[in-house]
Design an enzyme around this catalytic site. Structure first.
Site, PDB file in Angstrom:
ATOM      1  N   LYS A   1       7.431   6.175  32.282  1.00 50.80           N
ATOM      2  CA  LYS A   1       7.707   5.234  33.364  1.00 50.80           C
ATOM      3  C   LYS A   1       7.022   5.653  34.674  1.00 50.80           C
ATOM      4  O   LYS A   1       6.570   4.797  35.427  1.00 50.80           O
ATOM      5  CB  LYS A   1       9.211   5.022  33.570  1.00 50.80           C
ATOM      6  CG  LYS A   1       9.967   6.253  34.024  1.00 50.80           C
ATOM      7  CD  LYS A   1      11.425   5.914  34.214  1.00 50.80           C
ATOM      8  CE  LYS A   1      12.314   7.065  34.565  1.00 50.80           C
ATOM      9  NZ  LYS A   1      11.823   8.423  34.637  1.00 50.80           N
TER      10      LYS A   1
ATOM     11  N   ARG B   1      19.752   5.955  39.010  1.00 52.66           N
ATOM     12  CA  ARG B   1      19.935   6.758  37.792  1.00 52.66           C
ATOM     13  C   ARG B   1      21.354   6.621  37.260  1.00 52.66           C
ATOM     14  O   ARG B   1      21.674   7.183  36.226  1.00 52.66           O
ATOM     15  CB  ARG B   1      19.769   8.209  38.127  1.00 52.66           C
ATOM     16  CG  ARG B   1      18.500   9.013  37.949  1.00 52.66           C
ATOM     17  CD  ARG B   1      17.719   8.927  36.722  1.00 52.66           C
ATOM     18  NE  ARG B   1      17.071  10.171  36.385  1.00 52.66           N
ATOM     19  CZ  ARG B   1      15.890  10.567  36.854  1.00 52.66           C
ATOM     20  NH1 ARG B   1      15.211   9.832  37.678  1.00 52.66           N
ATOM     21  NH2 ARG B   1      15.395  11.721  36.467  1.00 52.66           N
TER      22      ARG B   1
ATOM     23  N   ARG C   1       3.374  17.690  29.450  1.00 53.35           N
ATOM     24  CA  ARG C   1       3.118  16.966  30.698  1.00 53.35           C
ATOM     25  C   ARG C   1       2.603  17.883  31.819  1.00 53.35           C
ATOM     26  O   ARG C   1       3.071  19.004  31.990  1.00 53.35           O
ATOM     27  CB  ARG C   1       4.410  16.289  31.155  1.00 53.35           C
ATOM     28  CG  ARG C   1       4.271  15.608  32.493  1.00 53.35           C
ATOM     29  CD  ARG C   1       5.329  14.619  32.717  1.00 53.35           C
ATOM     30  NE  ARG C   1       6.649  15.219  32.876  1.00 53.35           N
ATOM     31  CZ  ARG C   1       7.734  14.506  33.113  1.00 53.35           C
ATOM     32  NH1 ARG C   1       7.654  13.196  33.178  1.00 53.35           N
ATOM     33  NH2 ARG C   1       8.904  15.080  33.256  1.00 53.35           N
TER      34      ARG C   1
ATOM     35  N   ARG D   1       6.024  21.014  35.321  1.00 56.06           N
ATOM     36  CA  ARG D   1       7.284  20.967  36.057  1.00 56.06           C
ATOM     37  C   ARG D   1       8.273  22.011  35.561  1.00 56.06           C
ATOM     38  O   ARG D   1       8.364  22.267  34.369  1.00 56.06           O
ATOM     39  CB  ARG D   1       7.904  19.568  35.927  1.00 56.06           C
ATOM     40  CG  ARG D   1       7.296  18.583  36.890  1.00 56.06           C
ATOM     41  CD  ARG D   1       7.736  17.188  36.639  1.00 56.06           C
ATOM     42  NE  ARG D   1       9.152  17.033  36.338  1.00 56.06           N
ATOM     43  CZ  ARG D   1       9.766  15.871  36.278  1.00 56.06           C
ATOM     44  NH1 ARG D   1       9.098  14.759  36.513  1.00 56.06           N
ATOM     45  NH2 ARG D   1      11.042  15.789  35.984  1.00 56.06           N
TER      46      ARG D   1
ATOM     47  N   ARG E   1      18.630  16.838  30.412  1.00 59.82           N
ATOM     48  CA  ARG E   1      18.146  15.570  30.994  1.00 59.82           C
ATOM     49  C   ARG E   1      18.365  14.407  30.025  1.00 59.82           C
ATOM     50  O   ARG E   1      18.691  13.298  30.443  1.00 59.82           O
ATOM     51  CB  ARG E   1      16.669  15.694  31.370  1.00 59.82           C
ATOM     52  CG  ARG E   1      16.501  16.490  32.670  1.00 59.82           C
ATOM     53  CD  ARG E   1      15.122  17.070  32.809  1.00 59.82           C
ATOM     54  NE  ARG E   1      14.087  16.072  32.958  1.00 59.82           N
ATOM     55  CZ  ARG E   1      12.804  16.280  32.639  1.00 59.82           C
ATOM     56  NH1 ARG E   1      12.423  17.436  32.140  1.00 59.82           N
ATOM     57  NH2 ARG E   1      11.938  15.336  32.814  1.00 59.82           N
TER      58      ARG E   1
HETATM   59  P1  AMP Z   1      12.202  12.719  37.530  1.00 55.06           P
HETATM   60  O1  AMP Z   1      10.995  13.174  38.269  1.00 55.06           O
HETATM   61  O2  AMP Z   1      12.538  11.276  37.799  1.00 55.06           O
HETATM   62  O3  AMP Z   1      12.189  13.045  36.073  1.00 55.06           O
HETATM   63  O4  AMP Z   1      13.449  13.551  38.146  1.00 55.06           O
HETATM   64  C1  AMP Z   1      13.505  14.973  38.057  1.00 55.06           C
HETATM   65  C2  AMP Z   1      14.887  15.453  38.433  1.00 55.06           C
HETATM   66  O5  AMP Z   1      15.181  15.067  39.787  1.00 55.06           O
HETATM   67  C3  AMP Z   1      16.031  14.868  37.612  1.00 55.06           C
HETATM   68  O6  AMP Z   1      16.242  15.567  36.387  1.00 55.06           O
HETATM   69  C4  AMP Z   1      17.199  15.037  38.566  1.00 55.06           C
HETATM   70  O7  AMP Z   1      17.636  16.374  38.631  1.00 55.06           O
HETATM   71  C5  AMP Z   1      16.545  14.694  39.908  1.00 55.06           C
HETATM   72  N1  AMP Z   1      16.607  13.243  40.210  1.00 55.06           N
HETATM   73  C6  AMP Z   1      15.572  12.370  40.280  1.00 55.06           C
HETATM   74  N2  AMP Z   1      15.996  11.136  40.598  1.00 55.06           N
HETATM   75  C7  AMP Z   1      17.345  11.224  40.723  1.00 55.06           C
HETATM   76  C8  AMP Z   1      18.364  10.282  41.024  1.00 55.06           C
HETATM   77  N3  AMP Z   1      18.084   8.987  41.252  1.00 55.06           N
HETATM   78  N4  AMP Z   1      19.642  10.743  41.074  1.00 55.06           N
HETATM   79  C9  AMP Z   1      19.938  12.037  40.860  1.00 55.06           C
HETATM   80  N5  AMP Z   1      19.035  12.973  40.550  1.00 55.06           N
HETATM   81  C10 AMP Z   1      17.743  12.576  40.484  1.00 55.06           C
END
Ligand code: AMP
Length: 214
Positions: free
Chosen positions: A13, A85, A124, A157, A168
């Site tokens: 995404k 989320r 990734r 990451r 996750r």
């Molecule tokens: P992502 O880059 O979207 O995969 O997000 C990486 C990490 O950031 C997630 O595993 C959460 O720990 C945190 N995170 C990102 N977006 C949110 C959100 N909307 N609410 C809470 N935690 C978030």
């Protein structure tokens, strides 16, 4: 255009949100990028968020909501990637957008089966400068370790580890997946097959949002 991207970790995404944002020349707003930047800068939000991100758990709602609210304050069009989320964040977003008289045009749900997700996450790579996303196997950079777009250094990451990935996925199942029903009920949901190659998925997205009148 105001679009939300939904999908499990590794669904692509983020990649698709970046492609669509570039085509339409509107900002892609990734809550994960906002949080990682806050962690790097050691802001108060970043200090609170770090332990949750490293574990693969959701950062507390108030921290994320504030970051996103501040980021979209002066935007009329955007693509949200990774936010909302959970249902509380979705309700907050509705509240915020209805105050601004800026309704969402659609929610793209990128579907990919679990076994493919693990494979994608483990390879990734992300650009430390422009945040472009690569994959060692499915979307490699031309020069190893270097971003094609800006020449920045690519990194893996810290939450793309086995323990964090497991957490996750659980977090996604328990907290984020209910949003599919939330947006379906509102007639906003557009489901996308995320198993195809990157270009094929982008074409499907363009077609489906056009059908949706966006
Ligand atoms: P992502 O880059 O979207 O995969 O997000 C990486 C990490 O950031 C997630 O595993 C959460 O720990 C945190 N995170 C990102 N977006 C949110 C959100 N909307 N609410 C809470 N935690 C978030």
């Amino acid at each position: 255009m105001r679009i939300v991207f939904l999908g499990p970790p590794g669904s692509g995404k983020g990649t698709q949100a970046q492609i669509l944002a570039q085509k339409r020349q509107i900002p892609q707003i990734s809550s994960g990028d906002l949080l990682r930047e806050a962690v790097l800068k050691e802001t108060p939000a970043g200090k609170k968020a770090k332990e949750y991100i490293d574990k693969g758990a959701l950062v507390p709602d108030e921290v994320v909501i504030e970051l996103v609210r501040e980021r979209i304050r002066n935007e009329r069009e955007f693509i949200l990637d990774g936010f909302p989320r959970n249902v509380k964040q979705a309700e907050k977003l509705d509240e915020l957008l209805s105050k601004l008289h800026l309704p969402l045009d659609g929610v793209l749900n990128v579907e990919v089966p679990l076994e493919k997700l693990i494979d994608r996450l483990s390879g990734r790579l992300t650009c430390s400068q422009c945040k472009a996303i690569y994959h060692v196997k499915y979307n490699p950079p031309t020069k190893k370790g270097v971003c094609d777009a800006c020449g920045g250094v690519l990194f893996q990451r810290s939450d793309d580890t086995e323990a964090a990935i497991t957490c996750r996925f659980e977090t996604y199942k328990n907290q984020t997946e209910p949003l599919i029903m939330y947006y379906k009920k509102r007639g906003n949901l557009i489901t996308i097959d995320g198993t195809k190659a990157i270009d094929g998925i982008s074409r499907d997205i363009e077609e489906r949002i056009r059908e949706h009148g966006v």
